[in-house]
Design an enzyme around this catalytic site. Sequence first.
Site, PDB file in Angstrom:
ATOM      1  N   LYS A   1      -7.133   3.816  -3.131  1.00  0.00           N
ATOM      2  CA  LYS A   1      -7.605   3.968  -1.746  1.00  0.00           C
ATOM      3  C   LYS A   1      -7.767   5.442  -1.421  1.00  0.00           C
ATOM      4  O   LYS A   1      -6.960   6.277  -1.839  1.00  0.00           O
ATOM      5  CB  LYS A   1      -6.596   3.301  -0.809  1.00  0.00           C
ATOM      6  CG  LYS A   1      -6.961   3.296   0.658  1.00  0.00           C
ATOM      7  CD  LYS A   1      -5.887   2.516   1.425  1.00  0.00           C
ATOM      8  CE  LYS A   1      -6.041   2.566   2.916  1.00  0.00           C
ATOM      9  NZ  LYS A   1      -4.943   1.838   3.593  1.00  0.00           N
TER      10      LYS A   1
ATOM     11  N   LYS B   1     -10.656   0.945  -2.323  1.00  0.00           N
ATOM     12  CA  LYS B   1     -10.582   0.823  -0.868  1.00  0.00           C
ATOM     13  C   LYS B   1     -11.025   2.127  -0.221  1.00  0.00           C
ATOM     14  O   LYS B   1     -10.542   3.210  -0.589  1.00  0.00           O
ATOM     15  CB  LYS B   1      -9.153   0.511  -0.407  1.00  0.00           C
ATOM     16  CG  LYS B   1      -8.619  -0.851  -0.826  1.00  0.00           C
ATOM     17  CD  LYS B   1      -7.268  -1.110  -0.181  1.00  0.00           C
ATOM     18  CE  LYS B   1      -6.651  -2.416  -0.642  1.00  0.00           C
ATOM     19  NZ  LYS B   1      -5.362  -2.703   0.032  1.00  0.00           N
TER      20      LYS B   1
ATOM     21  N   ASP C   1       0.872  -1.180   0.000  1.00  0.00           N
ATOM     22  CA  ASP C   1       0.000   0.000   0.000  1.00  0.00           C
ATOM     23  C   ASP C   1       0.905   1.226   0.000  1.00  0.00           C
ATOM     24  O   ASP C   1       1.556   1.537   0.996  1.00  0.00           O
ATOM     25  CB  ASP C   1      -0.892  -0.034   1.247  1.00  0.00           C
ATOM     26  CG  ASP C   1      -1.902   1.109   1.289  1.00  0.00           C
ATOM     27  OD1 ASP C   1      -1.658   2.153   0.655  1.00  0.00           O
ATOM     28  OD2 ASP C   1      -2.927   0.955   1.975  1.00  0.00           O
TER      29      ASP C   1
END
Length: 253
Positions: free
Chosen positions: A170, A202, A106
Site C-alpha cells: 500500500k 493498494k 494493515d
Amino acid sequence: MNRMYESDEAVAQKAVGLLELTSLNADDTAERIVALCERALTPVGNVAAVCVLPRFAGLARRTLDTLLAREIKVVAAVNFPNGGASISTVESQTHAAMLAGADEIDLVYPFHAQLGGDKTVGGEMIAACKAKCGTRGRLTVTLETGVLRDPQIIHQVCRTAIREGASFLKTSTGKQGISATPQAARILIEAIAEMGAQVGFKASGSMRTLREARIYMDVVQNRFGPLWLEPGKVRLGAASLLDDLLTHLGVRL
C-alpha cells in the site's frame, strides 16, 4: 474494451467494488464505525472492505455480519499512523485484532527507522506480524512512500515486504504530507511484477474523485491487464471517494 474508452459510469461501478472504506481517527466512536459499515452496503453494490483501528475490529465484523455482508473484509490498521519500531507492540495489536474478528491486518512499515539507517527492523516486523496473522489473515504493508521518497529505497522496501509475506503493498496512510502518487504506485507495481505478481496493490491517501481513482486503476491495468482489477488484487483506500463514485452512478446522496 480498453479501459481508456470505458464510460465514467462503468469505471465508477468497478471502483465501488475495489473500495476499502476507512475510518482511522483518534476520536472514532462506536457509532461512527457502525455508520461506516452501513455505508459499505451501497445501492450499487458492496465495497471490498472497511479499514478501522484495532479496537473497532470486532464491532465492525459483528456489524457487517448482522447486515449479512460477510464478504466485506474487516481490515485492522496496526502501528498506525506513525510507523514505530516496536515489534512487540505490533504483535500485541495484531493478535488482539485477529482475535476480535479482523480478516486482514494493515501494518504501517517503520519508515522512520528505515530512513534512520535501520534496514533490519522492517523485515523483522513484517515477519512477526505475518506470524500473528496466522493462515487466515492477509497482511497489507503500508510503505508511506511520500516520506520514504527515494525510489530506490521504496523499491528495496517493497521487495523486503514481499519476501516476508505481504499480501498487499500500500502506498501510504494518508496521514502524512504526501500520500499516494502515480510514480509511487508504479514503483510498487513494478516490484510486485518482479517478484512474481502474487501480491496485490493498494492506493490510499488524498483520493477523493473518480478521476483520481481512475489514474491508479489505469496504472494497474497497464501493467497487469484488466483481470487484475478485482478486490483480491487491487484496493482503493479512501474515506470520501465513495460519494463521488455514487454521484457518477446516479445515486442521490
